[in-house]
Design a protein around this motif. Structure first.
Motif, PDB file in Angstrom:
ATOM      1  N   TYR A 112      46.103  44.560  37.307  1.00  0.00           N
ATOM      2  CA  TYR A 112      45.863  45.051  38.658  1.00  0.00           C
ATOM      3  C   TYR A 112      47.028  45.948  39.079  1.00  0.00           C
ATOM      4  CZ  TYR A 112      43.228  40.679  38.383  1.00  0.00           C
ATOM      5  OH  TYR A 112      42.432  39.631  37.971  1.00  0.00           O
ATOM      6  N   GLU A 160      48.978  39.189  45.559  1.00  0.00           N
ATOM      7  CA  GLU A 160      49.465  40.535  45.256  1.00  0.00           C
ATOM      8  C   GLU A 160      50.728  40.786  46.071  1.00  0.00           C
ATOM      9  OE1 GLU A 160      48.856  43.807  47.430  1.00  0.00           O
ATOM     10  OE2 GLU A 160      46.999  43.245  48.464  1.00  0.00           O
ATOM     11  N   THR A 183      49.488  41.274  35.170  1.00  0.00           N
ATOM     12  CA  THR A 183      48.041  41.501  35.191  1.00  0.00           C
ATOM     13  C   THR A 183      47.764  42.981  34.981  1.00  0.00           C
ATOM     14  OG1 THR A 183      47.891  41.992  37.554  1.00  0.00           O
ATOM     15  CG2 THR A 183      47.812  39.660  36.923  1.00  0.00           C
ATOM     16  N   GLY A 208      43.252  38.097  45.580  1.00  0.00           N
ATOM     17  CA  GLY A 208      42.823  39.454  45.271  1.00  0.00           C
ATOM     18  C   GLY A 208      43.720  40.405  46.047  1.00  0.00           C
ATOM     19  N   ASP A 209      43.210  41.567  46.432  1.00  0.00           N
ATOM     20  CA  ASP A 209      43.942  42.452  47.345  1.00  0.00           C
ATOM     21  C   ASP A 209      43.573  42.059  48.770  1.00  0.00           C
ATOM     22  OD1 ASP A 209      45.124  43.865  45.296  1.00  0.00           O
ATOM     23  OD2 ASP A 209      43.573  45.397  45.234  1.00  0.00           O
ATOM     24  N   ASP A 263      38.341  38.040  38.511  1.00  0.00           N
ATOM     25  CA  ASP A 263      38.698  39.453  38.334  1.00  0.00           C
ATOM     26  C   ASP A 263      39.228  39.751  36.925  1.00  0.00           C
ATOM     27  OD1 ASP A 263      37.942  39.832  40.929  1.00  0.00           O
ATOM     28  OD2 ASP A 263      39.921  40.338  41.689  1.00  0.00           O
ATOM     29  N   TRP A 266      39.983  41.525  33.397  1.00  0.00           N
ATOM     30  CA  TRP A 266      40.103  42.939  33.017  1.00  0.00           C
ATOM     31  C   TRP A 266      39.554  43.222  31.625  1.00  0.00           C
ATOM     32  CZ3 TRP A 266      44.318  40.117  34.918  1.00  0.00           C
ATOM     33  CH2 TRP A 266      45.143  39.517  33.959  1.00  0.00           C
ATOM     34  N   SER A 274      35.474  42.326  50.475  1.00  0.00           N
ATOM     35  CA  SER A 274      36.603  41.774  49.716  1.00  0.00           C
ATOM     36  C   SER A 274      36.816  40.304  50.030  1.00  0.00           C
ATOM     37  CB  SER A 274      37.876  42.572  50.002  1.00  0.00           C
ATOM     38  OG  SER A 274      38.223  42.523  51.369  1.00  0.00           O
ATOM     39  N   HIS A 306      39.814  45.601  39.711  1.00  0.00           N
ATOM     40  CA  HIS A 306      39.373  44.218  39.859  1.00  0.00           C
ATOM     41  C   HIS A 306      37.929  44.006  39.411  1.00  0.00           C
ATOM     42  CE1 HIS A 306      42.814  42.562  42.252  1.00  0.00           C
ATOM     43  NE2 HIS A 306      43.034  43.865  42.395  1.00  0.00           N
ATOM     44  N   THR A 354      36.485  39.640  43.247  1.00  0.00           N
ATOM     45  CA  THR A 354      36.932  39.630  44.644  1.00  0.00           C
ATOM     46  C   THR A 354      36.467  40.852  45.421  1.00  0.00           C
ATOM     47  OG1 THR A 354      39.060  40.687  44.096  1.00  0.00           O
ATOM     48  CG2 THR A 354      38.974  38.261  44.091  1.00  0.00           C
TER      49      THR A 354
END
Length: 341
Positions: free
Chosen positions: A325, A135, A323, A111-112, A24, A26, A95, A41, A35
């Motif tokens: 995110y 997260e 991050t 990830g989320d 993921d 950025w 996801s 992401h 993810t």
């Protein structure tokens, strides 16, 4: 973090030096494992993308014709001697969590994710590991979700009440994930379901993967009388826009985990708040970490300082990494770019 770590954080993202691949990222990189399809992401500009098969239509819809490879759940693949695999995160359709293994050392990047089975995404799968990158969007005790069946009963009752008063119900939710979850559980026996263009476009991409009720796209030709008494699913960016004019008279509702905060509904100028999130609540985060049997936990986005401090107090080696995110807040802040149609 140590230079010898299997995964490290740098200016571009979460990096695996041994495999020379990013998770993921950025900023643009050569090789990216993604993810899920939310904008914080999944970024444009990488030379190659790898993700779960079910996420490919989403990424192509949002990013265009990109070089992309799909993998199945629990399917190991090697990059420069490092073994990776994707596992369900339960956040939205497609996801994934990313499991990374090298010489017996196992890391998991969540990830989320959410641990509640919403009947839309493939349910979250706990993965054993030594180090977990998690997260913590809602990582304070104030966040405790009701069972979603209870929330959707409230939503349908609200719609029914508005209809009896001759009003249209307008529900705001992100175009990817939240909107389809809302549509899945609306009671179409109450009336017609209408959608904003951004919701309709993404929903059409996802219909092959999930059974959803019929929806009616609101266009310039749609008459106000046709909509009255129905329910409209729209992105947050539509709130307060001229697009809303033909929906008068209406009541508005927002579906978000932030609605658990007193005053959040007022700040968003919405009539009703429904507490529904595609992220874990406080207990969900703690349960997921415990189930993973991880000894070390790295907290990325959300209430990182509070959550990591609590984890240290109960015996974990917990730390924070910055991050790009931003979880649920990110989708809201980017909605004007992503979701206007």
């Amino acid at each position: 973090m140590k230079q010898s770590d299997l995964l490290v954080f740098n200016s571009k993202g979460i990096y695996c030096p041994k495999a020379k691949v990013y998770l993921d990222p950025w900023r643009p990189v050569n090789q990216a494992i993604i993810t899920h399809g939310h904008s914080d992401h999944a970024r444009y500009g990488h030379k190659s993308y790898l993700t779960h098969h079910s996420n490919i239509p989403i990424l192509k819809h949002r990013l265009g014709d990109i070089p992309i490879q799909g993998m199945a759940w629990n399917e190991p693949f090697q990059i420069n001697g490092v073994t990776f695999s994707l596992h369900p995160a339960g956040h939205i359709i497609g996801s994934s969590q990313v499991r990374v293994e090298y010489k017996g050392e196992v890391w998991v990047f969540t990830g989320d994710y959410k641990d509640e089975d919403d009947g839309v995404a493939v349910p979250y799968e706990p993965i054993k590991c030594q180090t977990m990158i998690t997260e913590c969007t809602f990582g304070i005790p104030a966040f405790k979700w009701k069972p979603q069946a209870q929330v959707f009963e409230e939503i349908n009752q609200w719609w029914q009440g508005n209809k009896e008063e001759g009003k249209t119900s307008v529900l705001f939710g992100y175009s990817l994930g939240k909107a389809q979850r809302i549509l899945k559980y609306l009671d179409s026996s109450i009336g017609k379901i209408f959608t904003h263009g951004a919701i309709e476009n993404m929903t059409e991409v996802l219909r092959p993967q999930i059974q959803l009720p019929p929806t009616n796209l609101i266009t310039r030709e749609t008459k106000s009388k046709e909509i009255q008494g129905g329910i409209v699913v729209a992105p947050p960016s539509a709130h307060g826009s001229t697009w809303m004019r033909k929906l008068v008279p209406y009541e508005t509702g927002t579906c978000s985990g932030w609605m658990a905060f007193r005053g959040a509904r007022r700040r968003r100028s919405t009539d009703k708040g429904f507490v529904i999130s595609d992220h874990c609540d406080w207990q969900g985060l703690l349960k997921s970490i415990k189930t993973s049997e991880a000894e070390r936990v790295i907290c990325t986005h959300g209430y990182t300082d509070i959550f990591s401090k609590y984890l240290r107090e109960i015996g974990y080696d917990a730390s924070v990494e910055n991050t790009d995110y931003e979880g649920e807040a990110d989708e809201s802040s980017n909605s004007t770019i992503q979701e206007v149609s």
